[in-house]
Design an enzyme around this catalytic site. Structure first.
Site, PDB file in Angstrom:
ATOM      1  N   GLU A   1       0.891   3.964   1.727  1.00  0.00           N
ATOM      2  CA  GLU A   1       1.361   4.490   3.020  1.00  0.00           C
ATOM      3  C   GLU A   1       2.551   3.682   3.533  1.00  0.00           C
ATOM      4  O   GLU A   1       3.540   4.235   4.019  1.00  0.00           O
ATOM      5  CB  GLU A   1       0.243   4.447   4.069  1.00  0.00           C
ATOM      6  CG  GLU A   1      -1.032   5.168   3.679  1.00  0.00           C
ATOM      7  CD  GLU A   1      -2.051   4.263   2.967  1.00  0.00           C
ATOM      8  OE1 GLU A   1      -1.684   3.562   1.996  1.00  0.00           O
ATOM      9  OE2 GLU A   1      -3.209   4.270   3.373  1.00  0.00           O
TER      10      GLU A   1
ATOM     11  N   HIS B   1       0.833  -1.204   0.000  1.00  0.00           N
ATOM     12  CA  HIS B   1       0.000   0.000   0.000  1.00  0.00           C
ATOM     13  C   HIS B   1       0.873   1.261   0.000  1.00  0.00           C
ATOM     14  O   HIS B   1       2.027   1.235   0.464  1.00  0.00           O
ATOM     15  CB  HIS B   1      -0.927  -0.011   1.215  1.00  0.00           C
ATOM     16  CG  HIS B   1      -2.011  -1.046   1.107  1.00  0.00           C
ATOM     17  ND1 HIS B   1      -3.121  -1.053   1.911  1.00  0.00           N
ATOM     18  CD2 HIS B   1      -2.155  -2.097   0.250  1.00  0.00           C
ATOM     19  CE1 HIS B   1      -3.905  -2.073   1.571  1.00  0.00           C
ATOM     20  NE2 HIS B   1      -3.337  -2.731   0.562  1.00  0.00           N
TER      21      HIS B   1
ATOM     22  N   CYS C   1      -1.973  -0.500   7.344  1.00  0.00           N
ATOM     23  CA  CYS C   1      -1.218   0.755   7.239  1.00  0.00           C
ATOM     24  C   CYS C   1      -1.373   1.583   8.513  1.00  0.00           C
ATOM     25  O   CYS C   1      -0.438   2.278   8.922  1.00  0.00           O
ATOM     26  CB  CYS C   1      -1.653   1.549   6.016  1.00  0.00           C
ATOM     27  SG  CYS C   1      -1.120   0.772   4.485  1.00  0.00           S
TER      28      CYS C   1
ATOM     29  N   CYS D   1      -5.841   1.643   5.503  1.00  0.00           N
ATOM     30  CA  CYS D   1      -6.414   0.369   5.973  1.00  0.00           C
ATOM     31  C   CYS D   1      -5.848   0.051   7.357  1.00  0.00           C
ATOM     32  O   CYS D   1      -4.958   0.749   7.860  1.00  0.00           O
ATOM     33  CB  CYS D   1      -6.091  -0.737   4.975  1.00  0.00           C
ATOM     34  SG  CYS D   1      -4.363  -1.260   5.047  1.00  0.00           S
TER      35      CYS D   1
HETATM   36  N1  LIG Z   1      -5.230   3.272   2.026  1.00  0.00           N
HETATM   37  C1  LIG Z   1      -5.001   2.411   1.002  1.00  0.00           C
HETATM   38  C2  LIG Z   1      -5.981   1.529   0.580  1.00  0.00           C
HETATM   39  C3  LIG Z   1      -5.726   0.716  -0.489  1.00  0.00           C
HETATM   40  N2  LIG Z   1      -4.531   0.767  -1.096  1.00  0.00           N
HETATM   41  C4  LIG Z   1      -4.292  -0.020  -2.310  1.00  0.00           C
HETATM   42  C5  LIG Z   1      -4.339  -1.484  -2.279  1.00  0.00           C
HETATM   43  C6  LIG Z   1      -4.822  -1.866  -3.652  1.00  0.00           C
HETATM   44  O1  LIG Z   1      -3.736  -1.800  -4.581  1.00  0.00           O
HETATM   45  C7  LIG Z   1      -5.797  -0.758  -3.972  1.00  0.00           C
HETATM   46  C8  LIG Z   1      -7.232  -1.062  -3.597  1.00  0.00           C
HETATM   47  O2  LIG Z   1      -7.815  -1.780  -4.646  1.00  0.00           O
HETATM   48  P1  LIG Z   1      -9.397  -1.984  -4.802  1.00  0.00           P
HETATM   49  O3  LIG Z   1      -9.803  -2.967  -3.743  1.00  0.00           O
HETATM   50  O4  LIG Z   1     -10.059  -0.649  -4.590  1.00  0.00           O
HETATM   51  O5  LIG Z   1      -9.560  -2.490  -6.188  1.00  0.00           O
HETATM   52  O6  LIG Z   1      -5.344   0.342  -3.217  1.00  0.00           O
HETATM   53  C9  LIG Z   1      -3.558   1.643  -0.658  1.00  0.00           C
HETATM   54  O7  LIG Z   1      -2.458   1.727  -1.239  1.00  0.00           O
HETATM   55  N3  LIG Z   1      -3.826   2.431   0.398  1.00  0.00           N
HETATM   56 ZN   LIG Z   2      -3.061  -0.111   3.694  1.00  0.00          ZN
END
Ligand SMILES: Nc1ccn([C@H]2C[C@H](O)[C@@H](COP(=O)(O)O)O2)c(=O)n1
Ligand SMILES: [Zn+2]
Length: 162
Positions: A82, A80, A109, A106
């Site tokens: 972060e 992710h 993170c 999430c």
């Molecule tokens: N705070 C966050 C939340 C999610 N991510 C990333 C992880 C995945 O690559 C994408 C989420 O994919 P989706 O389930 O919306 O198709 O985003 C992050 O980097 N930071």
């Molecule tokens: Zn995360």
């Protein structure tokens, strides 16, 4: 004597703009997340976006959201934004810093943010607010004294020709 420009970017616009620009580096076809970690005196410390770990090819790993086999989805492989920004920081301590992020962190993170000593989260979207992950994330941040608030959009549009 001419006076200073009036329409310069605010700090919040500047840092959220950098977070969003960083997210544009992501190869994830559905959700691109970017972030920018900033010191208390507004110095940029680190940036990140969601992607695969070093050495894992963007072309060889799956970008699927769904699938019977979790090993054929992106979720088990992506780092992710972060966490990438925290891990990318080579300068020592992130204690007391703020993180600008285009999507609410999430739970995993959130753990990293808390343990790194980041004290404030400024987020743009909270599209997963009803998930256990984000509810847990907010619970942990509340317990740990990490403040979080939504970025206040200014509706400024930035056009950059590259
Ligand atoms: N705070 C966050 C939340 C999610 N991510 C990333 C992880 C995945 O690559 C994408 C989420 O994919 P989706 O389930 O919306 O198709 O985003 C992050 O980097 N930071
Ligand atoms: Zn995360």
């Amino acid at each position: 004597m001419s006076s200073k420009r009036a329409d310069y970017l605010t700090w919040d616009e500047y840092f959220m703009g950098i977070a969003m620009l960083s997210g544009m580096r992501s190869k994830d076809p559905s959700t691109q997340v970017g972030c920018c970690i900033v010191s208390q005196d507004n110095k940029i410390l680190s940036m990140g976006y969601n992607g695969l770990p070093n050495g894992c090819s963007d072309d060889e790993y799956p970008w699927e959201r769904d699938g019977e086999d979790p090993l054929e989805t992106k979720y088990v492989y992506t780092v992710h934004s972060e966490l990438n920004a925290i891990l990318n920081y080579g300068g020592g301590s992130l204690k007391g810093s703020k993180i600008y992020v285009s999507l609410f962190p999430c739970n995993e993170c959130a753990k990293a943010i808390i343990q790194a000593g980041i004290k404030e989260v400024i987020y743009e979207s909270d599209k997963y607010e009803d998930t256990a992950s984000v509810i847990a994330s907010k619970r942990m941040m509340d317990s740990a004294g990490v403040r979080y608030h939504k970025y206040r959009r200014t509706d400024r549009e930035i056009k950059i020709k590259l």
